[in-house]
Design an enzyme around this catalytic site. Structure first.
Site, mmCIF file in Angstrom:
data_model
loop_
_atom_site.group_PDB
_atom_site.id
_atom_site.type_symbol
_atom_site.label_atom_id
_atom_site.label_comp_id
_atom_site.label_asym_id
_atom_site.label_seq_id
_atom_site.Cartn_x
_atom_site.Cartn_y
_atom_site.Cartn_z
ATOM 1 N N GLY A 12 40.133 96.690 -41.581
ATOM 2 C CA GLY A 12 40.765 95.721 -40.576
ATOM 3 C C GLY A 12 41.475 94.593 -41.141
ATOM 4 C CB ALA A 13 42.701 94.533 -44.881
ATOM 5 N NE ARG A 15 45.081 91.869 -35.364
ATOM 6 C CZ ARG A 15 45.070 91.730 -34.117
ATOM 7 N NH1 ARG A 15 46.262 91.398 -33.732
ATOM 8 N NH2 ARG A 15 44.123 92.459 -33.407
ATOM 9 C CG ASP A 62 38.930 105.815 -35.465
ATOM 10 O OD1 ASP A 62 37.925 104.776 -35.487
ATOM 11 O OD2 ASP A 62 38.931 106.369 -34.360
ATOM 12 C CB VAL A 63 36.297 102.443 -39.602
ATOM 13 C CG1 VAL A 63 37.212 101.692 -40.624
ATOM 14 C CG2 VAL A 63 35.886 101.487 -38.494
ATOM 15 C CB SER A 141 29.966 87.165 -34.974
ATOM 16 O OG SER A 141 30.658 86.258 -34.116
ATOM 17 C CE1 TYR A 153 33.320 91.059 -32.041
ATOM 18 C CE2 TYR A 153 32.061 89.048 -31.752
ATOM 19 C CZ TYR A 153 33.032 89.676 -32.692
ATOM 20 O OH TYR A 153 33.701 89.179 -33.659
ATOM 21 C CB ALA A 156 28.235 95.365 -32.193
ATOM 22 C CE LYS A 157 31.406 91.040 -35.510
ATOM 23 N NZ LYS A 157 32.091 91.637 -36.546
#
Length: 252
Positions: A12-13, A15, A62-63, A141, A153, A156-157
């Site tokens: 995800g690098a 931006r 696509d990870v 997060s 989210y 997942a985090k």
């Protein structure tokens, strides 16, 4: 590339936080693989790194795709060198209240954050264990502590924190540390998108967030990059299995 230069992968690098991490690791002396869903999106980051004298490579992946991850990591190893630093930063949001959240929205977030981090870690650990040196940094997060409208989210985090601690136990004997960073409010395109979705001007959105943060400002991608830089250092070898909240104040 010098014989002593280590290779780092940042997902995800293209931006935001990921781009800042890639640039920082390059300044720290790493060759950096800039991974993102769209390879062309990572090229400006690569160009910035190369213009500053660094070595970098953009790779589209696509990870959540097992075969694509294995191919991407093999390509990095061949073109940049064996990757011994991995930053699992790739992430998406599909926010909604529980009763309106679709199964597809749940799965999409889980696949990128959890499945993606698992696949990337599994593919790179072989290089780290062979080298008997490695660093994995997972991006969690403050939402892991719970956040309205983010059941997917947040789950997942939070899952990434358990994943981090387990990998730290498994990989420690090979000289590999595994840690997590849990950012608070960071000024990125993602948070700007959140402001747009709720219909609040971004400057007002940031000001409201800053008013709740003890240090009196919102975070910047470079704040996260600095923490990644610490975890990736030689002298951070006794720090593993930790979750650090980079949020401008204390979090539980």
């Amino acid at each position: 590339m010098t014989a002593t230069r280590r290779t780092a992968i940042v997902t995800g690098a293209a931006r935001g936080i990921g781009a800042a991490v890639a640039r920082r690791l390059s300044r720290d002396g790493f060759a950096v693989a800039v991974l993102d869903l769209d390879e062309s999106a990572g090229k400006p980051v690569v160009e910035t790194i190369e213009a500053a004298g660094g070595k970098a490579l953009a790779v589209g992946v696509d990870v959540a795709d097992e075969q694509a991850v294995n191919q991407a990591v093999a390509r990095v190893a061949e073109e940049l060198g064996a990757p011994t630093v991995l930053v699992n930063n790739a992430g998406i949001t599909r926010d909604n209240l529980l009763f309106k959240m679709t199964a597809a929205d749940w799965d999409a977030v889980m696949n990128v954050h959890l499945r993606g981090s698992f696949l990337m870690s599994r593919a790179t650990q072989q290089y780290m264990t062979q080298a008997r040196w490695g660093r994995i940094v997972n991006l969690s997060s403050v939402s892991a502590l719970g956040n309205r409208g983010q059941a997917n989210y947040s789950a997942a985090k939070a899952g990434l924190q358990g994943f981090t601690k387990t990998l730290a136990i498994e990989l420690g004997k090979f000289g590999v540390t595994v840690n997590a960073i849990a950012p608070g409010f960071i000024e990125t395109e993602m948070t700007a998108g959140t402001a747009a979705r709720v219909g609040v001007p971004f400057e007002d959105f940031k000001a409201a967030a800053a008013a709740q943060i003890p240090v009196g400002r919102v975070g910047q991608p470079d704040d996260i990059a600095a923490t990644v830089s610490f975890f990736a250092r030689e002298d951070a070898s006794f720090v593993s299995g930790q979750v650090i909240y980079v949020a401008g104040g204390p979090r539980d």
